[in-house]
Design a protein around this motif. Structure first.
Motif, PDB file in Angstrom:
ATOM      1  N   ARG A  95       7.777  20.840  14.484  1.00 33.68           N
ATOM      2  CA  ARG A  95       8.474  21.954  15.111  1.00 33.68           C
ATOM      3  C   ARG A  95       9.949  21.780  14.771  1.00 33.68           C
ATOM      4  NH1 ARG A  95       8.870  21.559  20.439  1.00 33.68           N
ATOM      5  NH2 ARG A  95       8.138  19.428  20.642  1.00 33.68           N
ATOM      6  N   VAL A 138       3.292   9.231  27.473  1.00 36.48           N
ATOM      7  CA  VAL A 138       2.455   8.960  26.309  1.00 36.48           C
ATOM      8  C   VAL A 138       2.902   7.777  25.443  1.00 36.48           C
ATOM      9  CG1 VAL A 138       1.349  11.217  26.216  1.00 36.48           C
ATOM     10  CG2 VAL A 138       3.610  10.912  25.194  1.00 36.48           C
ATOM     11  N   GLY A 175       1.600  18.456  19.872  1.00 36.31           N
ATOM     12  CA  GLY A 175       0.767  17.283  20.084  1.00 36.31           C
ATOM     13  C   GLY A 175      -0.063  17.311  21.355  1.00 36.31           C
ATOM     14  N   LEU A 176       0.416  18.025  22.372  1.00 35.30           N
ATOM     15  CA  LEU A 176      -0.373  18.139  23.608  1.00 35.30           C
ATOM     16  C   LEU A 176      -1.792  18.617  23.299  1.00 35.30           C
ATOM     17  CD1 LEU A 176      -0.990  18.482  26.650  1.00 35.30           C
ATOM     18  CD2 LEU A 176       0.321  20.612  26.579  1.00 35.30           C
ATOM     19  N   GLU A 228      11.407  11.179  21.683  1.00 36.05           N
ATOM     20  CA  GLU A 228      10.029  11.418  21.251  1.00 36.05           C
ATOM     21  C   GLU A 228       9.069  10.689  22.179  1.00 36.05           C
ATOM     22  OE1 GLU A 228       7.944  13.670  19.888  1.00 36.05           O
ATOM     23  OE2 GLU A 228       9.276  13.591  18.145  1.00 36.05           O
ATOM     24  N   PRO A 229       8.432  11.431  23.082  1.00 33.92           N
ATOM     25  CA  PRO A 229       7.516  10.800  24.041  1.00 33.92           C
ATOM     26  C   PRO A 229       6.481   9.921  23.339  1.00 33.92           C
ATOM     27  CG  PRO A 229       7.975  13.045  24.704  1.00 33.92           C
ATOM     28  CD  PRO A 229       8.648  12.850  23.371  1.00 33.92           C
ATOM     29  N   CYS A 230       5.823  10.439  22.343  1.00 34.06           N
ATOM     30  CA  CYS A 230       4.986   9.574  21.494  1.00 34.06           C
ATOM     31  C   CYS A 230       5.215   9.928  20.035  1.00 34.06           C
ATOM     32  CB  CYS A 230       3.501   9.690  21.839  1.00 34.06           C
ATOM     33  SG  CYS A 230       2.520   8.611  20.777  1.00 34.06           S
ATOM     34  N   GLY A 231       4.859  11.170  19.672  1.00 32.90           N
ATOM     35  CA  GLY A 231       4.902  11.561  18.268  1.00 32.90           C
ATOM     36  C   GLY A 231       3.557  11.231  17.642  1.00 32.90           C
ATOM     37  N   LEU A 232       3.026  12.172  16.897  1.00 41.28           N
ATOM     38  CA  LEU A 232       1.738  11.942  16.242  1.00 41.28           C
ATOM     39  C   LEU A 232       1.881  11.842  14.734  1.00 41.28           C
ATOM     40  CD1 LEU A 232      -0.486  14.412  18.307  1.00 41.28           C
ATOM     41  CD2 LEU A 232      -0.319  11.936  18.545  1.00 41.28           C
ATOM     42  N   VAL A 260      -3.928  15.847  21.856  1.00 38.99           N
ATOM     43  CA  VAL A 260      -4.322  14.853  22.860  1.00 38.99           C
ATOM     44  C   VAL A 260      -5.401  15.432  23.777  1.00 38.99           C
ATOM     45  CG1 VAL A 260      -3.490  13.487  24.802  1.00 38.99           C
ATOM     46  CG2 VAL A 260      -2.117  13.667  22.727  1.00 38.99           C
ATOM     47  N   GLN A 262      15.054  18.676  19.641  1.00 38.45           N
ATOM     48  CA  GLN A 262      14.385  17.383  19.892  1.00 38.45           C
ATOM     49  C   GLN A 262      14.143  16.605  18.605  1.00 38.45           C
ATOM     50  OE1 GLN A 262      10.444  17.735  21.680  1.00 38.45           O
ATOM     51  NE2 GLN A 262       9.899  15.642  21.184  1.00 38.45           N
ATOM     52  N   ASN A 307      -0.471   7.494  22.868  1.00 31.74           N
ATOM     53  CA  ASN A 307      -1.420   8.414  22.241  1.00 31.74           C
ATOM     54  C   ASN A 307      -2.098   7.764  21.047  1.00 31.74           C
ATOM     55  OD1 ASN A 307      -0.881  10.634  23.882  1.00 31.74           O
ATOM     56  ND2 ASN A 307       0.720  11.424  22.522  1.00 31.74           N
ATOM     57  N   HIS A 349       4.034  14.926  28.791  1.00 31.08           N
ATOM     58  CA  HIS A 349       4.088  14.920  27.327  1.00 31.08           C
ATOM     59  C   HIS A 349       5.501  15.267  26.867  1.00 31.08           C
ATOM     60  CE1 HIS A 349      -0.306  14.627  26.675  1.00 31.08           C
ATOM     61  NE2 HIS A 349      -0.341  15.210  27.848  1.00 31.08           N
ATOM     62  N   ASN A 350       6.178  16.086  27.640  1.00 30.74           N
ATOM     63  CA  ASN A 350       7.522  16.481  27.237  1.00 30.74           C
ATOM     64  C   ASN A 350       8.314  16.933  28.450  1.00 30.74           C
ATOM     65  OD1 ASN A 350       9.820  17.413  25.983  1.00 30.74           O
ATOM     66  ND2 ASN A 350       8.687  18.114  24.188  1.00 30.74           N
TER      67      ASN A 350
END
Ligand code: ADP
Ligand code: GLC
Length: 472
Positions: A295, A212, A18-19, A369-373, A22, A299, A245, A162-163
């Motif tokens: 992935r 995020v 995801g980085l 999960e910092p954000c997740g897309l 973004v 996590q 995000n 991001h992570n």
């Protein structure tokens, strides 16, 4: 407002997660707000090959970088600065791993060089382009705020997490190679349990920290989620904010997506679902077709799905999974493949679009999960997200609880605690909702109407940049 964004990956040029999405979407989202963002990237072969109109703005040799050039140019619609340093980046394999799948042993030096290049641009070597702000992403850019601060520059720096699982650790013996002053190798500085942490350097030396999602910003300051850096973050709580995000709606929109049979209402999903079943060799089924695009790492909690899966399959549900990573998980899912479980091991951007469009639900059982897309793609495509109640997942999905269902707001399902049992219960609930077509399509319409673009968050970044520049 000129902003230099420093990132180790950037879609569509080079992406592992995801980085990249973004970093690739931010410049376009910020441009209408008067922010001119250029992105500093490592000169991987794919980036050098895509670069158009490349002009060297700096060439030379610098401690912590070695010999190299900084090229300014454009690729994939993005304004780029590229660190061309073949000794660091001209290699086969991915951005971080060699062809054998293990980390390059000199990753600390490779990305220290990228951060050094940011410092060189701030020093006035940007070919006449001088940033007002430097925005650094993850540990790979973590030494940039350090170099910029230690050089006495006044340009404000933002460090985005991001992570936090990736901390950019290197043995103390590398201090000189990374161009870090021994005096900064302290607990208050860049030292982390006897090693150097490039991420910690960013967290200590940047003027402002973001992550995020607002939820993950709060979680990061706790021992359960801070991964040893929660104390550092608590000490900087006043400088930490969460900015959610968005997704790039020029790439992810069922009404315009060229990979799918396009649709504007939930009904239009049906041909995509049929095509997805055919593509994965799945039979027709009475229950929901669930998809996973991920992935395969600790996590993402997909080991929990292995355990919870019978709850879905027993009720006529199905699974289609696309992912790569941990060999144990790859094997375990591959072994389940059959008429109700389809598995593709690998990375396939086009297939991921067809899956999000064709799935009835998308599963994201992450431990953190910092954000997740992918849950955001799910919302946009009317593919109901089933997510763990954590980080950005908790911030973006409105659960179909009795309260959520009573008003036209619910968009998916959340489960807690993050266990196989709770996930199994959520899958059972999913099958129950799926069996009520009117309610289900109401949820889909709520999901598709939920805002997932960049507008709001881009405005938050722009306001943050303004505030930082004004306070200098
Ligand atoms: P993370 O960055 O932690 O991997 P995100 O949900 O933020 O998680 O972003 C993951 C991105 O990578 C999404 O764009 C997702 O679609 C994509 N992705 C992950 N695995 C694959 C895969 N095997 N094939 C195609 N795209 C993938
Ligand atoms: C990270 C996180 C993910 C986030 C992405 C982009 O890889 O794991 O949650 O969406 O970065 O910020």
């Amino acid at each position: 407002m000129r902003v230099l964004s420093v990132a180790s990956e950037c879609a569509p040029l080079v992406k592992t997660g995801g980085l990249a999405d973004v970093a690739g979407a931010l410049p376009g989202a910020l441009a209408p707000l008067g922010v001119e963002m250029r992105t500093l990237l490592p000169g991987y072969p794919a980036v050098i090959a895509a670069l158009e109109g490349a002009e060297p703005v700096w060439a030379g040799e610098a401690p912590g970088l070695g010999a190299g050039r900084i090229l300014s140019g454009r690729a994939a619609g993005l304004d780029l600065m590229v660190l061309e340093a073949p000794q660091h980046f001209d290699r086969a394999g991915g951005p971080y791993l060699g062809p054998d799948g293990t980390d390059w042993p000199d990753n600390p030096e490779r990305f220290a060089a990228l951060s050094r290049a940011a410092g060189i641009i701030v020093d006035g070597e940007g070919g006449g382009w001088q940033p007002d702000i430097v925005h650094c992403h993850d540990w790979q850019a973590g030494l940039a705020p350090y170099h910029i601060a230690r050089a006495g520059h006044v340009v404000p720096t933002v460090m985005t997490i991001h992570n936090i699982a990736f901390q950019g650790l290197a043995p103390a013996a590398k201090l000189t190679a990374l161009r870090i002053d021994k005096a900064d190798f302290t607990r208050e500085g860049v030292e982390y349990w006897g090693q150097v942490s490039a991420l910690k350097a960013g967290l200590v030396f940047a003027d402002h920290l973001t992550t995020v999602s607002p939820g993950y910003a709060r979680e990061l300051m706790t021992p359960d989620f801070g991964m040893g850096l929660d104390g550092v973050l608590r000490a900087r709580a006043d400088a930490l904010s969460g900015i959610l995000n968005g997704i790039d709606e020029t790439v992810w929109d069922p009404a315009t997506d060229t990979e799918i049979k396009r649709y504007r209402t939930p009904r239009g999903k049906a041909p995509n679902t049929a095509r997805l079943r055919a593509e994965f060799g799945l039979r027709d089924a009475a229950g929901p077709l669930c998809v996973v695009v991920s992935r395969l790492t600790e996590q993402k909690g997909l080991d929990l799905l292995l355990e919870a899966l019978p709850a879905l399959l027993d009720r006529g549900g199905q699974l289609a999974l696309l992912g790569a990573g941990d060999p144990g998980l790859e094997h375990a899912f591959t072994a389940l493949a059959g008429p109700d479980v389809g598995v593709r091991i690998g990375y396939d951007e086009a297939l991921s679009h067809r899956m999000i469009a064709g799935g009835d639900a998308i599963l994201v059982p992450s431990r953190f999960e910092p954000c997740g897309l992918t849950q955001l793609y799910g919302l946009k495509y009317g593919t109901l997200p089933v997510v763990a109640l954590t980080g950005g997942l908790a911030d973006t999905v409105i659960p179909a609880t009795p309260a959520g269902l009573a008003r036209p707001v619910a968009t998916g399902l959340q489960f807690h605690p993050v266990t196989a049992q709770a996930l199994a219960d959520a899958l059972i609930r999913l099958c129950e909702l799926y069996a009520r077509p009117e309610l289900w399509s109401k949820l889909q319409r709520n999901a598709m109407a939920h805002p997932v673009g960049w507008d709001g968050s881009a405005a938050e970044y722009a306001a943050l940049y303004e505030r930082l520049v004004r306070s200098r």
